[in-house]
Design an enzyme around this catalytic site. Structure first.
Site, PDB file in Angstrom:
ATOM      1  N   TYR A 230      -1.113  -1.119  10.268  1.00 24.65           N
ATOM      2  CA  TYR A 230      -1.353  -1.210   8.821  1.00 24.65           C
ATOM      3  C   TYR A 230      -0.132  -0.734   8.027  1.00 24.65           C
ATOM      4  O   TYR A 230       0.411  -1.447   7.191  1.00 24.65           O
ATOM      5  CB  TYR A 230      -2.601  -0.424   8.416  1.00 24.65           C
ATOM      6  CG  TYR A 230      -3.019  -0.693   6.992  1.00 24.65           C
ATOM      7  CD1 TYR A 230      -3.726  -1.836   6.651  1.00 24.65           C
ATOM      8  CD2 TYR A 230      -2.681   0.193   5.964  1.00 24.65           C
ATOM      9  CE1 TYR A 230      -4.089  -2.102   5.332  1.00 24.65           C
ATOM     10  CE2 TYR A 230      -3.039  -0.066   4.649  1.00 24.65           C
ATOM     11  CZ  TYR A 230      -3.756  -1.206   4.343  1.00 24.65           C
ATOM     12  OH  TYR A 230      -4.103  -1.467   3.041  1.00 24.65           O
TER      13      TYR A 230
ATOM     14  N   SER B  62       0.851  -1.203   0.000  1.00 27.47           N
ATOM     15  CA  SER B  62       0.000   0.000   0.000  1.00 27.47           C
ATOM     16  C   SER B  62       0.878   1.241   0.000  1.00 27.47           C
ATOM     17  O   SER B  62       2.023   1.203   0.473  1.00 27.47           O
ATOM     18  CB  SER B  62      -0.876   0.012   1.256  1.00 27.47           C
ATOM     19  OG  SER B  62      -1.530   1.254   1.389  1.00 27.47           O
TER      20      SER B  62
HETATM   21  N1  LIG Z   1      -8.843  -0.610  -1.504  1.00 27.57           N
HETATM   22  C1  LIG Z   1      -7.860   0.200  -1.159  1.00 27.57           C
HETATM   23  O1  LIG Z   1      -8.052   1.439  -1.076  1.00 27.57           O
HETATM   24  C2  LIG Z   1      -6.485  -0.365  -0.877  1.00 27.57           C
HETATM   25  C3  LIG Z   1      -5.401   0.510  -0.878  1.00 27.57           C
HETATM   26  C4  LIG Z   1      -4.122   0.011  -0.636  1.00 27.57           C
HETATM   27  C5  LIG Z   1      -3.931  -1.332  -0.430  1.00 27.57           C
HETATM   28  N2  LIG Z   1      -5.010  -2.176  -0.425  1.00 27.57           N
HETATM   29  C6  LIG Z   1      -4.744  -3.603  -0.172  1.00 27.57           C
HETATM   30  O2  LIG Z   1      -5.315  -4.361  -1.208  1.00 27.57           O
HETATM   31  C7  LIG Z   1      -5.559  -5.689  -0.755  1.00 27.57           C
HETATM   32  C8  LIG Z   1      -6.944  -6.130  -1.220  1.00 27.57           C
HETATM   33  O3  LIG Z   1      -7.922  -5.329  -0.597  1.00 27.57           O
HETATM   34  P1  LIG Z   1      -9.226  -4.840  -1.370  1.00 27.57           P
HETATM   35  O4  LIG Z   1      -9.133  -3.377  -1.471  1.00 27.57           O
HETATM   36  O5  LIG Z   1      -9.461  -5.640  -2.581  1.00 27.57           O
HETATM   37  O6  LIG Z   1     -10.325  -5.148  -0.228  1.00 27.57           O
HETATM   38  P2  LIG Z   1     -11.664  -6.044  -0.260  1.00 27.57           P
HETATM   39  O7  LIG Z   1     -12.477  -5.734  -1.478  1.00 27.57           O
HETATM   40  O8  LIG Z   1     -12.290  -5.841   1.075  1.00 27.57           O
HETATM   41  O9  LIG Z   1     -11.110  -7.543  -0.397  1.00 27.57           O
HETATM   42  C9  LIG Z   1     -10.367  -8.109   0.653  1.00 27.57           C
HETATM   43  C10 LIG Z   1     -10.163  -9.604   0.403  1.00 27.57           C
HETATM   44  O10 LIG Z   1      -9.382 -10.146   1.484  1.00 27.57           O
HETATM   45  C11 LIG Z   1     -10.004 -11.340   1.945  1.00 27.57           C
HETATM   46  N3  LIG Z   1      -9.751 -11.575   3.380  1.00 27.57           N
HETATM   47  C12 LIG Z   1      -9.956 -10.711   4.413  1.00 27.57           C
HETATM   48  N4  LIG Z   1      -9.686 -11.316   5.582  1.00 27.57           N
HETATM   49  C13 LIG Z   1      -9.288 -12.587   5.292  1.00 27.57           C
HETATM   50  C14 LIG Z   1      -8.898 -13.711   6.071  1.00 27.57           C
HETATM   51  N5  LIG Z   1      -8.889 -13.675   7.413  1.00 27.57           N
HETATM   52  N6  LIG Z   1      -8.564 -14.859   5.433  1.00 27.57           N
HETATM   53  C15 LIG Z   1      -8.596 -14.941   4.080  1.00 27.57           C
HETATM   54  N7  LIG Z   1      -8.961 -13.914   3.283  1.00 27.57           N
HETATM   55  C16 LIG Z   1      -9.319 -12.757   3.886  1.00 27.57           C
HETATM   56  C17 LIG Z   1     -11.503 -11.099   1.687  1.00 27.57           C
HETATM   57  O11 LIG Z   1     -12.181 -12.350   1.534  1.00 27.57           O
HETATM   58  P3  LIG Z   1     -13.169 -13.047   2.582  1.00 27.57           P
HETATM   59  O12 LIG Z   1     -13.830 -11.958   3.387  1.00 27.57           O
HETATM   60  O13 LIG Z   1     -14.107 -13.822   1.717  1.00 27.57           O
HETATM   61  O14 LIG Z   1     -12.275 -13.930   3.403  1.00 27.57           O
HETATM   62  C18 LIG Z   1     -11.459 -10.368   0.349  1.00 27.57           C
HETATM   63  O15 LIG Z   1     -11.415 -11.303  -0.709  1.00 27.57           O
HETATM   64  C19 LIG Z   1      -5.378  -5.652   0.767  1.00 27.57           C
HETATM   65  O16 LIG Z   1      -4.145  -6.238   1.110  1.00 27.57           O
HETATM   66  C20 LIG Z   1      -5.369  -4.162   1.096  1.00 27.57           C
HETATM   67  O17 LIG Z   1      -4.611  -3.883   2.254  1.00 27.57           O
HETATM   68  C21 LIG Z   1      -6.263  -1.724  -0.643  1.00 27.57           C
END
Ligand SMILES: NC(=O)c1ccc[n+]([C@@H]2O[C@H](COP(=O)([O-])OP(=O)(O)OC[C@H]3O[C@@H](n4cnc5c(N)ncnc54)[C@H](OP(=O)(O)O)[C@@H]3O)[C@@H](O)[C@H]2O)c1
Length: 271
Positions: free
Chosen positions: A155, A141
């Protein structure tokens, strides 16, 4: 189909993970999808099999569990498949401050966002070395570049750690000539379910439109970077500008801005 390369994608039930699955499948890769919500993984797998005629595997697993990584790898082995590309993407934000969050929640957070990705890399590397091919994307991130936030303390720490870890794995693999590339993808605000999952949707929606990216171009940047062998990539012009700013702004000023801004996102009401 069983001869296609296979990408293992964690957190594939939503957001960036589902987009990684779509983009790898569109390139003709088979995909192994893991997260906790199996119904979503199965629906995505059916969609991709029909659209791209590729093979899929779905594995429901909670990465907070100590046995999580081994269970995923055992299921792949039983299916006779090995990992050509690993996308360590699963993640979430833990609302509140470090002081008022239980150790149980912090420990689960560290496992899902830091220990499990590193364990997965460690355990798929020997096979990649043997087959002389491996592509690893660790979704970090922009927060890994920023000064520490007042609240949601770990984080930025785990994301900064993932960036350094990716650089080091990449350097080690290059030095050994293994044809293994490792990339840290550092998105900024991206339209996924992330902010719904951590209860910061209202605050996030107040951020201007220009700061947001869609999942498509973020994932495209990650796949392009790992293909080229670039150890770190910040997707999008705005995020690139912000990443550069974090290096140019004097540290006390950076910390003051972060303290003021992070309060909007990480503190509970009344804090
Ligand atoms: N969106 C942003 O603004 C942003 C910015 C910077 C970095 N990121 C990073 O991008 C990555 C993906 O996030 P996203 O934005 O796509 O969020 P998201 O739409 O909420 O998706 C998160 C995913 O992580 C899985 N997950 C959460 N807890 C888990 C657990 N205990 N075991 C297994 N899987 C788990 C969820 O699946 P289940 O709930 O089905 O388990 C879901 O598939 C993350 O690492 C996040 O830190 C996001």
């Amino acid at each position: 189909m069983a001869n296609n390369r296979l990408a293992l994608i964690t957190g594939a039930s939503a957001g960036l993970g589902a987009e990684f699955a779509r983009q790898y499948a569109a390139k003709g890769w088979d995909v192994a999808l893991t997260a906790r919500r199996l119904d979503r993984l199965d629906a995505l797998a059916r969609e991709l099999e029909e659209k791209h005629k590729i093979a899929t595997i779905t594995i429901s697993q909670d990465l907070a569990l100590v046995k999580g990584v081994d269970t995923i790898l055992r299921e792949l082995k039983e299916a006779g498949r090995y990992v050509d590309a690993l996308v360590n993407n699963a993640g979430y934000g833990l609302p509140g401050t470090f002081f008022d969050t239980s150790w149980k929640d912090q420990a689960a957070f560290i496992r899902v966002l830091y220990t499990a990705p590193i364990e997965l890399v460690h355990k798929v590397l020997p096979g990649m070395v043997e087959r002389k091919f491996g592509r690893i994307i660790n979704v970090a991130s922009l927060a890994g570049y920023a000064p520490g936030a007042s609240g949601h303390t770990l984080y930025g720490s785990v994301k900064a750690g993932l960036i350094k870890f990716s650089e080091s794995v990449h350097a080690e693999a290059q030095a050994a000539g293994h044809n293994i590339h490792c990339t840290a993808l550092c998105p900024g605000f991206t339209r996924t379910e992330f902010h719904d999952a951590n209860g910061t949707r209202e605050a996030a929606d107040q951020s201007p439109d220009w700061i947001w990216m869609k999942a498509g171009p973020v994932v495209e940047a990650g796949i392009e970077a790992v293909t080229k062998g670039q150890p770190v990539v910040v997707p999008g012009a705005v995020n690139k500008g912000l990443a550069t700013l974090t290096k140019l702004v004097p540290e006390p000023l950076g910390r003051a801005v972060m303290k003021q801004q992070s309060k909007r996102f990480w503190m509970k009401d009344g804090d």
